[in-house]
Write a protein that holds these residues in place. Structure first.
Motif, PDB file in Angstrom:
ATOM      1  N   SER A  55     -45.079  45.953  34.579  1.00  0.00           N
ATOM      2  CA  SER A  55     -46.168  45.734  35.644  1.00  0.00           C
ATOM      3  C   SER A  55     -47.465  44.763  34.644  1.00  0.00           C
ATOM      4  CB  SER A  55     -46.389  46.656  36.887  1.00  0.00           C
ATOM      5  OG  SER A  55     -47.496  47.492  36.247  1.00  0.00           O
ATOM      6  N   SER A  56     -47.174  45.200  33.809  1.00  0.00           N
ATOM      7  CA  SER A  56     -48.482  44.585  33.497  1.00  0.00           C
ATOM      8  C   SER A  56     -48.102  43.841  31.507  1.00  0.00           C
ATOM      9  CB  SER A  56     -48.773  45.779  32.222  1.00  0.00           C
ATOM     10  OG  SER A  56     -47.944  46.578  31.278  1.00  0.00           O
ATOM     11  N   VAL A  57     -46.748  43.512  31.198  1.00  0.00           N
ATOM     12  CA  VAL A  57     -46.434  42.298  31.143  1.00  0.00           C
ATOM     13  C   VAL A  57     -45.601  41.296  31.466  1.00  0.00           C
ATOM     14  CG1 VAL A  57     -45.548  44.166  29.101  1.00  0.00           C
ATOM     15  CG2 VAL A  57     -44.254  43.172  30.405  1.00  0.00           C
ATOM     16  N   THR A  58     -45.939  40.043  30.506  1.00  0.00           N
ATOM     17  CA  THR A  58     -45.369  38.836  31.409  1.00  0.00           C
ATOM     18  C   THR A  58     -43.811  39.326  31.266  1.00  0.00           C
ATOM     19  OG1 THR A  58     -47.093  37.598  30.781  1.00  0.00           O
ATOM     20  CG2 THR A  58     -45.560  36.152  30.957  1.00  0.00           C
ATOM     21  N   MET A  59     -43.538  38.401  32.349  1.00  0.00           N
ATOM     22  CA  MET A  59     -41.970  38.067  32.253  1.00  0.00           C
ATOM     23  C   MET A  59     -41.877  36.316  32.478  1.00  0.00           C
ATOM     24  SD  MET A  59     -41.126  41.523  34.879  1.00  0.00           S
ATOM     25  CE  MET A  59     -39.144  41.155  34.015  1.00  0.00           C
ATOM     26  N   GLY A  60     -40.090  36.731  32.250  1.00  0.00           N
ATOM     27  CA  GLY A  60     -39.594  34.828  31.801  1.00  0.00           C
ATOM     28  C   GLY A  60     -37.876  34.502  32.155  1.00  0.00           C
ATOM     29  N   TRP A  61     -37.754  33.746  32.480  1.00  0.00           N
ATOM     30  CA  TRP A  61     -36.783  33.295  32.886  1.00  0.00           C
ATOM     31  C   TRP A  61     -36.220  32.406  31.566  1.00  0.00           C
ATOM     32  CZ3 TRP A  61     -33.555  36.134  35.801  1.00  0.00           C
ATOM     33  CH2 TRP A  61     -33.390  36.312  37.097  1.00  0.00           C
ATOM     34  N   PHE A  62     -35.047  32.663  30.760  1.00  0.00           N
ATOM     35  CA  PHE A  62     -34.346  31.470  30.507  1.00  0.00           C
ATOM     36  C   PHE A  62     -33.130  31.229  30.764  1.00  0.00           C
ATOM     37  CE2 PHE A  62     -37.362  31.100  26.668  1.00  0.00           C
ATOM     38  CZ  PHE A  62     -38.750  32.875  26.771  1.00  0.00           C
ATOM     39  N   PRO A 105     -46.187  32.926  27.326  1.00  0.00           N
ATOM     40  CA  PRO A 105     -45.445  31.780  26.036  1.00  0.00           C
ATOM     41  C   PRO A 105     -44.263  31.200  26.679  1.00  0.00           C
ATOM     42  CG  PRO A 105     -45.260  34.330  25.685  1.00  0.00           C
ATOM     43  CD  PRO A 105     -45.835  34.551  27.150  1.00  0.00           C
ATOM     44  N   ARG A 106     -43.893  30.778  26.344  1.00  0.00           N
ATOM     45  CA  ARG A 106     -42.850  29.818  26.424  1.00  0.00           C
ATOM     46  C   ARG A 106     -41.343  30.219  25.761  1.00  0.00           C
ATOM     47  NH1 ARG A 106     -44.792  24.383  29.572  1.00  0.00           N
ATOM     48  NH2 ARG A 106     -46.643  25.139  29.765  1.00  0.00           N
ATOM     49  N   GLY A 107     -42.076  30.554  24.453  1.00  0.00           N
ATOM     50  CA  GLY A 107     -41.057  30.392  23.005  1.00  0.00           C
ATOM     51  C   GLY A 107     -39.776  31.935  22.853  1.00  0.00           C
ATOM     52  N   GLU A 108     -39.077  31.725  23.049  1.00  0.00           N
ATOM     53  CA  GLU A 108     -38.215  32.993  23.225  1.00  0.00           C
ATOM     54  C   GLU A 108     -38.284  34.103  22.744  1.00  0.00           C
ATOM     55  OE1 GLU A 108     -33.979  30.667  22.718  1.00  0.00           O
ATOM     56  OE2 GLU A 108     -33.687  32.923  22.393  1.00  0.00           O
ATOM     57  N   SER A 109     -38.936  33.487  21.301  1.00  0.00           N
ATOM     58  CA  SER A 109     -38.922  34.899  20.202  1.00  0.00           C
ATOM     59  C   SER A 109     -40.717  35.773  20.568  1.00  0.00           C
ATOM     60  CB  SER A 109     -39.513  34.428  18.431  1.00  0.00           C
ATOM     61  OG  SER A 109     -40.727  33.193  19.071  1.00  0.00           O
TER      62      SER A 109
END
Length: 126
Positions: free
Chosen positions: A30-37, A107-111
């Motif tokens: 709940s406290s971190v950014t998440m993303g889809w790649f 961020p947008r970078g997978e690293s």
């Protein structure tokens, strides 16, 4: 440690919709950014969308802007990707990811993401 499991992939005709889910376990995200790649056959993995810990900040790749919507439900420790107006070029394995550091950075970078799911296949037929 965080374990991420994607679901909701499948085969759909062009113009159709799918909703992917990413369930987190191990500890709260709940406290971190998440993303889809996503990664299409023969191509490198690419950024699709990301959402801040609160859901208030979202970013999208130009190729999906206006068609995909990222969201999250922190009470369920789950992130979603609603995909509408799907195109054959959306065919790929879709991965969810979570940052290992709390904060507002999106961020947008997978690293930049420390935790990854195993992926779910999305196939769009023409």
């Amino acid at each position: 440690q965080v374990q991420l499991v994607e679901s909701g992939g499948g085969l759909v005709q062009a113009g159709g919709s799918l909703r992917l889910a990413c369930a987190a376990s191990g500890r709260t995200v709940s406290s971190v950014t998440m993303g889809w790649f996503r990664q299409a056959p023969g191509k490198e993995r690419e950024f699709v969308a990301a959402v801040s810990w609160s859901g208030g900040i979202t970013y999208y790749a130009d190729s999906v802007k206006g068609r995909f919507t990222i969201s999250r439900d922190n009470a369920k420790n789950t992130m979603y990707l609603q995909m509408n107006s799907l195109k054959p070029e959306d065919t790929a394995v879709y991965y969810c990811a979570a940052r290992s550091r709390a904060g507002i950075y999106v961020p947008r970078g997978e690293s930049e993401y420390g935790y990854w799911g195993r992926g779910t296949q999305v196939t769009v037929s023409s």
